[in-house]
Design a protein around this motif. Structure first.
Motif, mmCIF file in Angstrom:
data_model
loop_
_atom_site.group_PDB
_atom_site.id
_atom_site.type_symbol
_atom_site.label_atom_id
_atom_site.label_comp_id
_atom_site.label_asym_id
_atom_site.label_seq_id
_atom_site.Cartn_x
_atom_site.Cartn_y
_atom_site.Cartn_z
ATOM 1 N N ASN A 73 21.101 15.887 30.869
ATOM 2 C CA ASN A 73 19.803 15.363 31.276
ATOM 3 C C ASN A 73 19.108 16.454 32.084
ATOM 4 O OD1 ASN A 73 17.878 14.151 33.262
ATOM 5 N ND2 ASN A 73 18.434 12.246 32.238
ATOM 6 N N LEU A 129 15.506 17.931 33.956
ATOM 7 C CA LEU A 129 14.159 17.757 34.487
ATOM 8 C C LEU A 129 13.763 19.048 35.179
ATOM 9 C CD1 LEU A 129 11.627 16.095 35.389
ATOM 10 C CD2 LEU A 129 12.937 15.529 37.459
ATOM 11 N N THR A 170 10.035 20.219 36.708
ATOM 12 C CA THR A 170 8.609 19.879 36.811
ATOM 13 C C THR A 170 7.707 21.097 36.674
ATOM 14 O OG1 THR A 170 8.737 20.003 39.241
ATOM 15 C CG2 THR A 170 9.083 17.841 38.211
ATOM 16 N N GLU A 177 8.425 15.223 32.488
ATOM 17 C CA GLU A 177 9.306 14.341 31.724
ATOM 18 C C GLU A 177 10.760 14.790 31.822
ATOM 19 O OE1 GLU A 177 8.839 11.622 29.765
ATOM 20 O OE2 GLU A 177 6.717 11.465 30.289
ATOM 21 N N GLU A 178 11.674 13.828 31.734
ATOM 22 C CA GLU A 178 13.087 14.131 31.598
ATOM 23 C C GLU A 178 13.415 14.340 30.119
ATOM 24 O OE1 GLU A 178 15.450 11.093 33.351
ATOM 25 O OE2 GLU A 178 15.187 11.838 35.390
ATOM 26 N N TYR A 179 14.307 15.276 29.861
ATOM 27 C CA TYR A 179 14.749 15.571 28.502
ATOM 28 C C TYR A 179 16.258 15.330 28.429
ATOM 29 C CZ TYR A 179 10.231 17.734 27.459
ATOM 30 O OH TYR A 179 8.888 17.962 27.241
ATOM 31 N N THR A 180 16.699 14.663 27.387
ATOM 32 C CA THR A 180 18.122 14.361 27.221
ATOM 33 C C THR A 180 18.590 14.819 25.846
ATOM 34 O OG1 THR A 180 17.651 12.137 26.395
ATOM 35 C CG2 THR A 180 18.004 12.376 28.771
ATOM 36 N N ASN A 202 12.365 14.702 24.667
ATOM 37 C CA ASN A 202 11.799 13.744 25.620
ATOM 38 C C ASN A 202 11.898 12.333 25.050
ATOM 39 O OD1 ASN A 202 9.773 13.596 23.693
ATOM 40 N ND2 ASN A 202 8.319 14.835 24.860
ATOM 41 N N GLN A 225 21.043 20.339 41.208
ATOM 42 C CA GLN A 225 19.747 19.839 41.645
ATOM 43 C C GLN A 225 19.101 20.838 42.603
ATOM 44 O OE1 GLN A 225 19.975 15.120 42.054
ATOM 45 N NE2 GLN A 225 21.401 16.114 43.438
ATOM 46 N N ARG A 283 13.925 20.143 40.101
ATOM 47 C CA ARG A 283 14.721 20.473 38.921
ATOM 48 C C ARG A 283 16.089 19.822 39.046
ATOM 49 N NH1 ARG A 283 16.670 26.356 38.461
ATOM 50 N NH2 ARG A 283 18.441 25.514 39.596
ATOM 51 N N HIS A 284 16.558 19.269 37.936
ATOM 52 C CA HIS A 284 17.958 18.857 37.884
ATOM 53 C C HIS A 284 18.477 19.057 36.469
ATOM 54 C CE1 HIS A 284 16.573 14.535 36.768
ATOM 55 N NE2 HIS A 284 17.248 14.991 35.737
#
Length: 288
Positions: free
Chosen positions: A61, A63, A65, A70-73, A107, A258, A266-267
């Motif tokens: 997962n 993220l 910014t 949006e988070e992407y998996t 996304n 993170q 960011r993570h």
């Protein structure tokens, strides 16, 4: 006065036979000498090396910014080379880890993707304790890791790239418990590392890479990180099972990276299933 010398030469076949026996004797003597020399000059090292080669597949997962809110998996593939060096009679051990991973993510709408990759080199030392007759081994120490990677957003026309560059100091610990099930040797291990202090690269909010590298506009792009700014965690649970002369490892890796710096978040969360093989060996030193 003329002296006549009588020839003492043997017939040609006899000379060849005699030379052959002499050559065989000389060769046997040299072979025995080399073997004796090699045996006497071979020194058994007191350093025990354990190397584990693992490959893993898992879920990630992402993220960032700077690239997208949006988070992407998606899926991740990872390779790990984990080496431990210990000296017999010493409580200190050395750890060297090479780790590389690649991931492709989407996304929520499935209309955009991010590709990420990261290489990590880890080096450190631990103090070891042996308990319960050697069945339980505990380790505590610290490692330093260097990270170099990227995140690429396939939809962004402007600033589609984010670099991942950092250096961290991690207090770390490990525990290994060894036992048998129906005469099958099994070892259960757990490792934990928490970044305590580090430094990372990050653009500032709204700053482009063109400004940083082409125009030389520095804006707090090298940031000191602490658990307050970058609360991260890395843990690994493993099972080593020995069949005959082969030892296999299966396990789980949880890597939670993170950071919140320069008004950017960011993570990268990774959950990875691992499989690999374990090798134990010693180095033999041979004097020239």
């Amino acid at each position: 006065m003329n002296l006549k010398m009588r020839s003492l030469d043997l017939p040609f076949p006899s000379r060849m036979k005699q030379c052959g026996w002499i050559a065989i004797a000389v060769g046997a003597f040299l072979l025995l000498s080399v073997r004796a020399s090699a045996q006497s000059d071979t020194i058994r090292s007191n350093r025990v090396i354990t190397n584990v080669q693992m490959i893993g597949l898992g879920y990630t997962n992402i993220l960032d910014t700077y690239l997208s809110p949006e988070e992407y998996t998606g899926e991740e593939i990872r390779y790990i080379s984990h080496t431990t060096r210990e000296k017999e009679g010493s409580h200190l051990s050395q750890q060297i880890v090479h780790c590389g991973n690649m991931a492709y993510t989407n996304n929520r709408a499935g209309k955009g993707g991010e590709i990420s990759g990261l290489y990590t080199f880890e080096y450190g030392y631990h103090y070891n304790w042996q308990l319960f007759g050697g069945r339980l081994q505990l380790k505590a120490g610290a490692v330093a890791d260097a990270n170099l990677g990227f995140i690429y957003n396939t939809r962004n026309g402007n600033n589609p790239f984010q670099a991942r560059v950092s250096l961290n100091i991690l207090p770390s610990g490990a525990a290994t418990y060894r036992f048998h099930i129906r005469q099958v040797p099994i070892a259960v291990g757990y490792e934990l590392g928490i970044p305590l202090l580090g430094v990372m690269f990050s653009p500032n909010y709204g700053q482009s890479y063109y400004e940083i590298f082409s125009q030389g506009n520095y804006d707090h792009n090298v940031v000191i990180t602490t658990p307050n700014r970058a609360p991260s965690l890395r843990q690994m649970l493993t099972f080593d099972i020995t069949f005959g002369k082969s030892t296999w490892r299966v396990g789980y890796l949880g890597d939670y990276d993170q950071a919140k710096v320069n008004s950017l978040k960011r993570h990268v969360y990774s959950h990875v299933l691992l499989i690999g093989f374990v090798r134990h060996f010693q180095i033999l030193k041979i004097r020239p």
